[in-house]
Scaffold this active site. Structure first.
Site, PDB file in Angstrom:
ATOM      1  N   ASP A   1       4.204 -52.366 -41.636  1.00 12.81           N
ATOM      2  CA  ASP A   1       3.912 -50.996 -41.227  1.00 12.81           C
ATOM      3  C   ASP A   1       3.761 -50.975 -39.707  1.00 12.81           C
ATOM      4  O   ASP A   1       4.667 -51.376 -38.993  1.00 12.81           O
ATOM      5  CB  ASP A   1       2.655 -50.517 -41.965  1.00 12.81           C
TER       6      ASP A   1
ATOM      7  N   GLU B   1      -3.638 -43.884 -39.421  1.00 16.18           N
ATOM      8  CA  GLU B   1      -2.465 -44.495 -38.771  1.00 16.18           C
ATOM      9  C   GLU B   1      -2.660 -44.586 -37.263  1.00 16.18           C
ATOM     10  O   GLU B   1      -3.530 -43.946 -36.673  1.00 16.18           O
ATOM     11  CB  GLU B   1      -1.206 -43.654 -39.040  1.00 16.18           C
TER      12      GLU B   1
ATOM     13  N   ARG C   1       8.986 -35.290 -41.696  1.00 18.98           N
ATOM     14  CA  ARG C   1       7.757 -35.270 -40.913  1.00 18.98           C
ATOM     15  C   ARG C   1       7.751 -36.398 -39.896  1.00 18.98           C
ATOM     16  O   ARG C   1       8.544 -37.346 -39.968  1.00 18.98           O
ATOM     17  CB  ARG C   1       6.524 -35.389 -41.818  1.00 18.98           C
TER      18      ARG C   1
ATOM     19  N   ASN D   1       8.471 -46.947 -38.524  1.00 17.69           N
ATOM     20  CA  ASN D   1       7.091 -47.376 -38.352  1.00 17.69           C
ATOM     21  C   ASN D   1       6.899 -48.121 -37.035  1.00 17.69           C
ATOM     22  O   ASN D   1       7.309 -47.658 -35.994  1.00 17.69           O
ATOM     23  CB  ASN D   1       6.621 -48.173 -39.571  1.00 17.69           C
TER      24      ASN D   1
ATOM     25  N   GLU E   1      10.889 -39.885 -48.790  1.00 17.98           N
ATOM     26  CA  GLU E   1      11.324 -41.219 -48.370  1.00 17.98           C
ATOM     27  C   GLU E   1      12.780 -41.496 -48.739  1.00 17.98           C
ATOM     28  O   GLU E   1      13.154 -42.633 -49.049  1.00 17.98           O
ATOM     29  CB  GLU E   1      10.393 -42.304 -48.926  1.00 17.98           C
TER      30      GLU E   1
END
Length: 283
Positions: free
Chosen positions: A194, A16, A99, A147, A120
Site C-alpha cells: 500500500d 491513509e 476517486r 498507491n 477497483e
C-alpha cells in the site's frame, strides 16, 4: 518484539497518507472515506480535524503554508490556518465512479497524485504529476489501485505501488524529471503493498494491506526487516518527530467484520529508523 503505540485513538474507516509537516511539527493524515483531514502534534498532543466535501485521498503541506489535497474530483488548495484564504481548486477533473487515492510530493515540489475506481476495475486508475501552477502531466493511465510513491535520497529513482500487482516497482528519473525504465523492485506475498516511504539509507518501507505488517527493503530489493502490527490493514507509513526517527502508520477498519481495537487509529513505532525530510508542494 516491536513496540507499537497508539499515537491517536480514532475510528477512521480508511486512514491513509501520513506525512510529517516539519514547519508545523505535526503529522498530517486523512480518513479517505470519512472525508476528514487529521493533524497531530506529538509534542503538545494537539489535534485538529478538517472536514472535506469529498472523499480525500491525501493531504500534503504547501511551501507557503496550508495544504494541497487530492480529492475525488481533482486537486485543491487550503490556505494556512487563520489566513482567511478559502479553499480553491488547482485542477478539477471529475470522472464518474473514480476517486482520489494516495499522493506524494516530488523533490521538485510537484504533486504526484493517484486515482482508482470505487469498484477497483482493472486499469481504471491513473498517476499524474501536478505542477505548482496546476499543469497536469500523465505518468500512468492504466493502473488499478494507485498507491505508494517515493523517491530515493539522491532523487534518481522513484518507487511506485499499484496494489493488486503485489509489487513495488522502481523507475529511473529522466532528465525531464519523469520516470523511465519501469521494472519490479520487490514482490509481496503476504498481503498487498500500500503506502510507502523511503528512509535516509535509501531503504523502502511499505505497509501491507491484509498483511498486518510493515516491510523494509534494502536499495537492492532485499527484505531485511518486518514490523508486525496488531491490525490487519495498515495502509501507509511515514517517519516523523523531531529527529524523524518515529514511524507513523495509518490503519483502516473498512471491510472488517471484527476489527482490532486499534484499527482506524494512527499508530507509531518509536525509534524505528531514520527518515528523510519530505518536500513541500511548491504551489
Amino acid at each position: 518484539m516491536t513496540a507499537v503505540e497508539v499515537a491517536v485513538h480514532a475510528h477512521a474507516a480508511l486512514g491513509e497518507g501520513p506525512t510529517w509537516d516539519a514547519r508545523a511539527g505535526r503529522i498530517v493524515w486523512v480518513d479517505v472515506l470519512g472525508s476528514r483531514i487529521h493533524t497531530y502534534d506529538p509534542a503538545s498532543g494537539r489535534r485538529t480535524v478538517i472536514a472535506t466535501e469529498q472523499h480525500v485521498g491525501a493531504a500534503k503541506p504547501r511551501a507557503g503554508g496550508g495544504l494541497v489535497v487530492n480529492l475525488r474530483d481533482g486537486v485543491g488548495l487550503y490556505g494556512p490556518s487563520g489566513s482567511g484564504e478559502p479553499f480553491r481548486w488547482l485542477h478539477r477533473e471529475p470522472v464518474p465512479g473514480r476517486r482520489a487515492n494516495d499522493a506524494a510530493v516530488a523533490p521538485d515540489g510537484s504533486l504526484w497524485c493517484g486515482t482508482m475506481r470505487y469498484d477497483e476495475a482493472p486499469g481504471g486508475g491513473t498517476l499524474s504529476r501536478i505542477a505548482p501552477d496546476g499543469t497536469v502531466r500523465a505518468i500512468l493511465d492504466d493502473v488499478t489501485v494507485s498507491n505508494g510513491t517515493g523517491w530515493s535520497p539522491d532523487g534518481r529513482r522513484v518507487y511506485y505501488v499499484d496494489s493488486p500487482t503485489r509489487r513495488i516497482d522502481v523507475f529511473d528519473v529522466g532528465e525531464d524529471r519523469l520516470p523511465v525504465g519501469r521494472r519490479p523492485f520487490a514482490t509481496v506475498e503476504d498481503g498487498f503493498p500500500d503506502g510507502l516511504t523511503v528512509d535516509a539509507e535509501g531503504c523502502v518501507w511499505v505497509a501491507l494491506w491484509d498483511g498486518g505488517a510493515v516491510h523494509r527493503y534494502t536499495p537492492d530489493g532485499a527484505l531485511d526487516r518486518v514490523l508486525t502490527l496488531p491490525v490487519r490493514r495498515p495502509t501507509a507509513c511515514a517517519f516523523g518527530g523531531a529527529g524523524l526517527t518515529d514511524l507513523y502508520v495509518t490503519t483502516a477498519r473498512t471491510g472488517l467484520t471484527a476489527p482490532h481495537p486499534m484499527s482506524g487509529s494512527l499508530l507509531v513505532v518509536p525509534g524505528a529508523g531514520e527518515g528523510l525530510p519530505q518536500p513541500e508542494f511548491a504551489g
